[in-house]
Every structure is written in structure tokens, then in C-alpha cells.
Enzyme design. Structure first.
Site, PDB file in Angstrom:
ATOM      1  N   HIS A  25       0.831  -1.292   0.012  1.00 37.66           N
ATOM      2  CA  HIS A  25       0.181  -0.138  -0.052  1.00 37.66           C
ATOM      3  C   HIS A  25       0.898   0.937  -0.113  1.00 37.66           C
ATOM      4  O   HIS A  25       1.345   1.703   1.096  1.00 37.66           O
ATOM      5  CB  HIS A  25      -0.718   0.068   1.017  1.00 37.66           C
ATOM      6  CG  HIS A  25      -1.876   1.115   1.265  1.00 37.66           C
ATOM      7  ND1 HIS A  25      -2.996   1.020   1.985  1.00 37.66           N
ATOM      8  CD2 HIS A  25      -2.116   2.257   0.760  1.00 37.66           C
ATOM      9  CE1 HIS A  25      -3.539   2.191   2.140  1.00 37.66           C
ATOM     10  NE2 HIS A  25      -3.105   3.048   1.165  1.00 37.66           N
ATOM     11  N   HIS A  31       1.325   4.741  -2.564  1.00 39.10           N
ATOM     12  CA  HIS A  31       0.706   5.426  -3.841  1.00 39.10           C
ATOM     13  C   HIS A  31       2.126   6.294  -4.273  1.00 39.10           C
ATOM     14  O   HIS A  31       2.571   6.922  -3.419  1.00 39.10           O
ATOM     15  CB  HIS A  31      -0.096   6.627  -3.407  1.00 39.10           C
ATOM     16  CG  HIS A  31      -1.474   6.337  -2.708  1.00 39.10           C
ATOM     17  ND1 HIS A  31      -2.590   6.072  -3.173  1.00 39.10           N
ATOM     18  CD2 HIS A  31      -1.687   5.609  -1.350  1.00 39.10           C
ATOM     19  CE1 HIS A  31      -3.502   5.573  -2.340  1.00 39.10           C
ATOM     20  NE2 HIS A  31      -2.867   5.172  -1.309  1.00 39.10           N
ATOM     21  N   HIS A  38      -9.343   1.099  -0.868  1.00 42.18           N
ATOM     22  CA  HIS A  38      -9.570   1.867   0.269  1.00 42.18           C
ATOM     23  C   HIS A  38     -10.774   1.799   0.995  1.00 42.18           C
ATOM     24  O   HIS A  38     -11.886   1.899   0.212  1.00 42.18           O
ATOM     25  CB  HIS A  38      -8.969   3.413   0.097  1.00 42.18           C
ATOM     26  CG  HIS A  38      -7.803   3.468  -0.018  1.00 42.18           C
ATOM     27  ND1 HIS A  38      -7.141   2.706  -1.039  1.00 42.18           N
ATOM     28  CD2 HIS A  38      -6.875   4.324   0.614  1.00 42.18           C
ATOM     29  CE1 HIS A  38      -5.686   3.149  -1.174  1.00 42.18           C
ATOM     30  NE2 HIS A  38      -5.500   4.062  -0.252  1.00 42.18           N
ATOM     31  N   GLU A  94     -11.078   3.677   6.299  1.00 42.58           N
ATOM     32  CA  GLU A  94      -9.992   4.512   6.554  1.00 42.58           C
ATOM     33  C   GLU A  94     -10.482   5.525   7.655  1.00 42.58           C
ATOM     34  O   GLU A  94     -10.574   5.706   8.691  1.00 42.58           O
ATOM     35  CB  GLU A  94      -9.034   5.032   5.506  1.00 42.58           C
ATOM     36  CG  GLU A  94      -7.978   6.160   5.917  1.00 42.58           C
ATOM     37  CD  GLU A  94      -7.453   6.763   4.619  1.00 42.58           C
ATOM     38  OE1 GLU A  94      -7.985   6.661   3.572  1.00 42.58           O
ATOM     39  OE2 GLU A  94      -6.364   7.418   4.883  1.00 42.58           O
ATOM     40  N   ASP A 120       1.779   4.059   2.576  1.00 39.04           N
ATOM     41  CA  ASP A 120       0.903   4.992   2.139  1.00 39.04           C
ATOM     42  C   ASP A 120       1.273   6.077   1.434  1.00 39.04           C
ATOM     43  O   ASP A 120       1.594   6.034   0.019  1.00 39.04           O
ATOM     44  CB  ASP A 120      -0.013   5.594   3.101  1.00 39.04           C
ATOM     45  CG  ASP A 120      -1.394   5.723   2.653  1.00 39.04           C
ATOM     46  OD1 ASP A 120      -1.942   5.489   1.769  1.00 39.04           O
ATOM     47  OD2 ASP A 120      -2.243   6.527   3.530  1.00 39.04           O
ATOM     48  N   ASP A 121       1.845   7.056   1.973  1.00 41.43           N
ATOM     49  CA  ASP A 121       2.356   8.378   1.080  1.00 41.43           C
ATOM     50  C   ASP A 121       3.631   8.889   1.795  1.00 41.43           C
ATOM     51  O   ASP A 121       3.601   9.796   2.710  1.00 41.43           O
ATOM     52  CB  ASP A 121       1.324   9.456   1.287  1.00 41.43           C
ATOM     53  CG  ASP A 121       0.019   8.833   0.398  1.00 41.43           C
ATOM     54  OD1 ASP A 121       0.073   9.006  -0.916  1.00 41.43           O
ATOM     55  OD2 ASP A 121      -1.007   8.651   1.152  1.00 41.43           O
TER      56      ASP A 121
HETATM   57  N1  ADE Z   1      -4.689   8.737  -1.999  1.00 36.96           N
HETATM   58  C1  ADE Z   1      -3.367   8.811  -1.539  1.00 36.96           C
HETATM   59  N2  ADE Z   1      -3.343   8.358  -0.155  1.00 36.96           N
HETATM   60  C2  ADE Z   1      -4.637   8.148   0.163  1.00 36.96           C
HETATM   61  C3  ADE Z   1      -5.147   7.679   1.337  1.00 36.96           C
HETATM   62  N3  ADE Z   1      -4.597   7.564   2.548  1.00 36.96           N
HETATM   63  N4  ADE Z   1      -6.536   7.521   1.251  1.00 36.96           N
HETATM   64  C4  ADE Z   1      -7.109   7.765   0.286  1.00 36.96           C
HETATM   65  N5  ADE Z   1      -6.593   8.094  -0.858  1.00 36.96           N
HETATM   66  C5  ADE Z   1      -5.263   8.384  -0.804  1.00 36.96           C
HETATM   67 ZN    ZN Z   2      -3.711   4.706   0.482  1.00 35.19          ZN
END
Ligand code: ADE
Ligand code: ZN
Length: 344
Positions: free
Chosen positions: A16, A18, A196, A199, A277-278
Site C-alpha cells: 500500500h 501511492h 481503500h 480509513e 501509504d504516502d
Molecule cells: N490517496 C493517497 N493516499 C490516500 C489515502 N490515505 N486515502 C485515500 N486516498 C489516498
Molecule cells: Zn492509501
């Protein structure tokens, strides 16, 4: 060997991440110079100072701005390559990355430019560093079903570069069933599906991702804990959750890492995995996420091994490759036994 070294060295999978979320501010400025685009910030530090989020939407607003720096095939390659170098440094042996084509096609960047740059970097990393990968094309759920269907059409010539489709962006108010037809078409193409869910959205979104979109894994999924029968189902069916601890605290899903439910879910038998994630926005890559949950949640070394093994088990690799990786993890653990410093 202390726990940090143990985490750094253990072979890992990431499921996971992006790719646009791996764009570090330094590279944003490099790309801005290269492409003649001004960033609305004076310095790298000023960009980082802006990374104070109150929820998912406050993050997404900045994240989509950052992605505007990406113009050429080489830009997409370089961003992906930079993440893959991180993988090499963190002993991530397999990664299944997300990309958001609509973020780019809506700005007039051709689909081909986006996917070719990312794919070329993935191939280079496999050849040069033996890092295997999968590519997951995400639909932005705040956009229409029609836009998602068009995106799937654009992807047809590149079908073989894709492992799965996913669903991301603003969760609340955009339930999984909005994309039932798109996901059905993707499955007909032989693609796996993930989404997703849970969350910020309710447990019902997790159920519908499973029942309507027929996903193989849930991205995040932490709000499943509000529904006991759903937790039982996830445990019984070993449906993986790709949990992202530093993301969850940065976006205030949990007030503090000590409140994170990862350990409780693991103890209830769920196939929990840890992911970044990011990472450029949330303060760390995979090792930093594992270190954070280890210290905040009092994890044992065995919990770390379980989380890492779950990552391989939940991947879209063949059963044979998964077994090979699990053996490598066992060998690493056995080799490290003699040099362990007890960590409680
Ligand atoms: N796009 C990038 N990170 C995300 C996240 N945590 N939740 C939903 N969309 C995303
Ligand atoms: Zn994500």
C-alpha cells in the site's frame, strides 16, 4: 542486533504505497525547475511545514498539488526510481504500488506517459536490483463512474502492465458500490481488485468493498473494529488489511500511535500488514512505520515477524514465490537469533 537493525534487515513486502505519495519536496523543486513550473512555496522546508493535516481531505488537497509537478515520462520514471532506491535501502523485496492516472490525465498528461515512466522504472529495478513488483491502477472515488470507465478503457492497451485496480481519494460520501460496474469490468479483464475502505468511512464500506467490488484485500480497514461480526469474517477468511500507521496518525484517524488498533487486530487473528501509504508526506517509509508501531504498541519481535510474513502472504505473487520469500524471512530470523539483544 537491536530491534531497529532487525527491522531494517528483514526481507519485506509493501502493498500500500501511492507512487505520487513518494514525491519528496526536493524532487518537486527539481521537477519544477526542469518543467518551468513555479511551486507556491519558497523552500523545501516551507513545503514540509505545510504538511500539517487535520484529516484525509486536508492531505489530499496538498497531495494533488504536488502531483502537478509531474509532466514527462522521465518525471514518472524518476519519481518511481527514487522510491525503488528506498526499497533497496530498506530491504523491500517486493512492492505493489498504486498510481492515480486521473490526477494526470485530467491535466492533459497522456495515460501512456504516466504508465510508461512508472513501468520502465519497475522493470529496471527488477533487472538491476531483483526487486519484484506489481502495479495497481486506482480510480479516484470523488470523480464519476463515467470517468473511471474511461480510465479503464485507456488502460486496455497496457493491460499486461497491471496486476490490479484499486479505489482511493476522498472516502466519505463515495461508497464502493458507486464503482460496481467498473470493478466488474476490471475483473472480467482478469485483474485483481483492492479498495481503500474503513480509513475514515464506516465498516459498511468494508463489507461492500468485499461483497460488491469483490476485493482481495482492504486498504486501511482499521474501522472494522466497530463491527464485531466483520472482524470475525476478516479473521476467518484471512482477508488482508494493508494498514498504514504513520498515515493514520498524520491524518488523525488515531489521535496518537499508542491508540492505534493494529496490535488488537493482529491478536484477533487478522492478516494485518504494515505499509507506508504516502511516505514523503507522513514522515517515513516502511521501516519507520514498523519502528513506530513497535515502540508505541509494545510489540514483540514475533509480532514484527508476523506482520512481515503477512505482507508476503497477502501479496499477489504466486504461491511458490510467496513460499520462497517466507523461507527467506525464516532464514533471516534464525540467523539473527544468536545476535539478538532482548527487547522485551
Ligand atoms: N490517496 C493517497 N493516499 C490516500 C489515502 N490515505 N486515502 C485515500 N486516498 C489516498
Ligand atoms: Zn492509501
Amino acid at each position: 542486533m537491536d530491534i531497529k537493525d532487525f527491522i531494517a534487515g528483514i526481507p519485506k513486502a509493501e502493498l500500500h504505497m501511492h507512487i505520487e505519495g513518494s514525491l519528496e519536496p526536493e524532487m518537486m523543486f527539481d521537477l519544477g525547475r526542469r518543467n518551468g513550473i513555479d511551486l507556491p512555496f519558497d523552500s523545501v522546508e516551507a513545503v514540509r511545514r505545510a504538511y500539517r493535516f487535520s484529516d484525509l481531505q486536508s492531505f489530499l488537497d496538498i497531495y494533488y498539488q504536488g502531483a502537478n509537478m509531474l509532466i514527462t515520462e522521465q518525471d514518472f520514471h524518476d519519481m518511481t526510481w527514487s522510491y525503488l532506491e528506498k526499497c533497496r535501502g530498506q530491504n523491500i523485496r517486493h512492492t505493489e504500488i498504486f498510481f492515480d492516472p486521473q490526477t494526470h490525465t485530467d491535466r492533459g498528461i497522456p495515460f501512456r506517459t504516466v504508465i510508461s515512466g512508472i513501468h520502465r522504472a519497475l522493470e529496471d529495478a527488477d533487472r538491476q536490483h531483483g526487486i519484484s513488483s506489481g502495479l495497481i491502477m486506482c480510480f479516484l472515488r470523488h470523480l464519476s463512474e463515467e470517468s473511471a470507465l474511461e480510465t479503464l478503457d485507456s488502460a486496455l492497451p497496457y493491460r499486461d502492465m497491471l496486476t490490479a485496480v484499486g479505489l482511493d481519494s476522498s472516502e466519505k460520501g463515495h461508497p464502493p458500490e458507486k464503482f460496481a460496474r467498473v470493478f466488474a469490468q476490471a475483473r472480467d479483464l482478469g485483474l485483481k481488485t483492492v479498495a481503500h475502505a474503513g480509513e475514515e468511512g464506516p465498516p459498511e464500506y468494508i463489507r461492500n468493498a468485499l461483497d460488491v467490488l469483490k476485493v482481495s484485500r482492504i486498504d486501511h480497514g482499521v474501522r472494522c473494529e466497530e463491527d464485531d461480526s466483520l472482524v470475525l469474517r476478516l479473521a476467518e477468511q484471512r482477508i488482508p488489511l494493508t494498514v498504514c500507521p504513520l498515515s493514520n496518525t498524520a491524518l488523525k484517524v488515531f489521535g496518537h500511535m499508542r491508540e492505534h488498533n493494529l496490535k488488537r487486530l493482529l491478536d484477533r487473528g487478522l492478516c494485518v500488514t504494515v505499509n507506508s501509504d504516502d511516505p514523503a508526506y507522513f514522515g517515513g517509509y516502511l521501516n519507520e512505520n514498523l519502528n513506530a508501531v513497535h515502540s508505541a504498541l509494545d510489540l514483540q519481535r514475533g509480532d514484527i515477524v508476523q506482520l512481515v510474513k503477512n505482507g508476503f502472504e497477502a501479496s499477489f505473487l504466486s504461491g511458490k514465490r510467496i513460499r520462497q520469500f517466507l523461507r527467506q524471512v525464516d532464514e533471516y530470523v534464525a540467523a539473527s537469533v544468536g545476535s539478538l539483544i532482548p527487547d522485551g
